[in-house]
Scaffold this active site. Structure first.
Site, PDB file in Angstrom:
ATOM      1  N   SER A  18       0.832  -1.171  -0.110  1.00 55.59           N
ATOM      2  CA  SER A  18      -0.074  -0.023   0.124  1.00 55.59           C
ATOM      3  C   SER A  18       0.765   1.177  -0.054  1.00 55.59           C
ATOM      4  CB  SER A  18      -0.790  -0.016   1.321  1.00 55.59           C
ATOM      5  OG  SER A  18      -1.892  -1.106   1.238  1.00 55.59           O
ATOM      6  N   ALA A  31      -2.130  14.906 -10.834  1.00 58.60           N
ATOM      7  CA  ALA A  31      -3.568  14.921 -10.328  1.00 58.60           C
ATOM      8  C   ALA A  31      -3.523  14.581  -8.913  1.00 58.60           C
ATOM      9  CB  ALA A  31      -4.571  14.225 -11.038  1.00 58.60           C
ATOM     10  N   ARG A  33      -0.791  14.523  -6.677  1.00 58.00           N
ATOM     11  CA  ARG A  33      -0.317  15.464  -5.704  1.00 58.00           C
ATOM     12  C   ARG A  33      -1.362  16.815  -5.577  1.00 58.00           C
ATOM     13  NH1 ARG A  33       3.880  13.871  -9.196  1.00 58.00           N
ATOM     14  NH2 ARG A  33       3.990  15.783 -10.462  1.00 58.00           N
ATOM     15  N   GLN A  34      -1.849  17.043  -6.670  1.00 56.92           N
ATOM     16  CA  GLN A  34      -2.773  18.370  -6.314  1.00 56.92           C
ATOM     17  C   GLN A  34      -3.810  18.086  -5.364  1.00 56.92           C
ATOM     18  OE1 GLN A  34      -3.735  19.037 -10.649  1.00 56.92           O
ATOM     19  NE2 GLN A  34      -1.792  19.949 -11.013  1.00 56.92           N
ATOM     20  N   GLU A  70      -8.942   8.491  -7.520  1.00 58.23           N
ATOM     21  CA  GLU A  70      -7.744   8.987  -8.247  1.00 58.23           C
ATOM     22  C   GLU A  70      -6.902   7.880  -8.493  1.00 58.23           C
ATOM     23  OE1 GLU A  70      -5.772  10.668 -11.026  1.00 58.23           O
ATOM     24  OE2 GLU A  70      -7.320  12.071 -10.163  1.00 58.23           O
ATOM     25  N   TYR A  87      -3.992   2.536 -30.165  1.00 62.67           N
ATOM     26  CA  TYR A  87      -5.681   2.821 -29.720  1.00 62.67           C
ATOM     27  C   TYR A  87      -6.568   1.724 -29.932  1.00 62.67           C
ATOM     28  CZ  TYR A  87      -9.991   4.963 -29.493  1.00 62.67           C
ATOM     29  OH  TYR A  87     -11.280   5.529 -28.957  1.00 62.67           O
TER      30      TYR A  87
END
Length: 122
Positions: A18, A31, A33-34, A70, A87
């Protein structure tokens, strides 16, 4: 049952995995971290804004849900990227769905915080 560690060693290994996942998310996902930095501001604020334990739990829980979602989104992206770089509509859909989950969790934060702030200050 799958053979492997049991008891205390299983718990220690799970904690290590973990922590490794959290470190990976912090190091590789801007993202995350933000959202962690936002949670660092909002979670202490929850103790001031929340009028009781239920409100504080909702305020803090909504922030933690964003981080959880997230991490799941990052895991989905890692698996899709591991499978291949070409793709494919399902790969694109998987990434879009993960991103949508993060958006919904952020909307939930706005809703919870907005309602509790309105009740407290209006």
């Amino acid at each position: 049952m799958k053979p492997g560690k049991t008891g205390l060693m299983r718990i220690i290994n799970a904690a290590r995995y973990s922590l490794k996942g959290l470190c990976y998310a912090w190091k590789n996902e801007a993202a995350f971290r933000q959202e962690c930095l936002l949670a660092l501001v909002l979670i202490p604020a929850a103790f001031w804004i929340g009028g009781d334990a239920v409100q504080r739990s909702l305020l803090i829980g909504s922030c933690l849900i964003v981080l959880i979602v997230e991490i799941f989104n990052s895991a989905i992206e890692a698996v899709v990227d591991r499978i291949g770089s070409e793709y494919h509509v399902l790969a694109g859909s998987a990434k879009d769905l993960g991103s949508a989950a993060v958006l919904v969790s952020l909307i939930q934060v706005l809703a919870v915080w907005g309602m509790i702030l309105a009740e407290r200050f209006l």
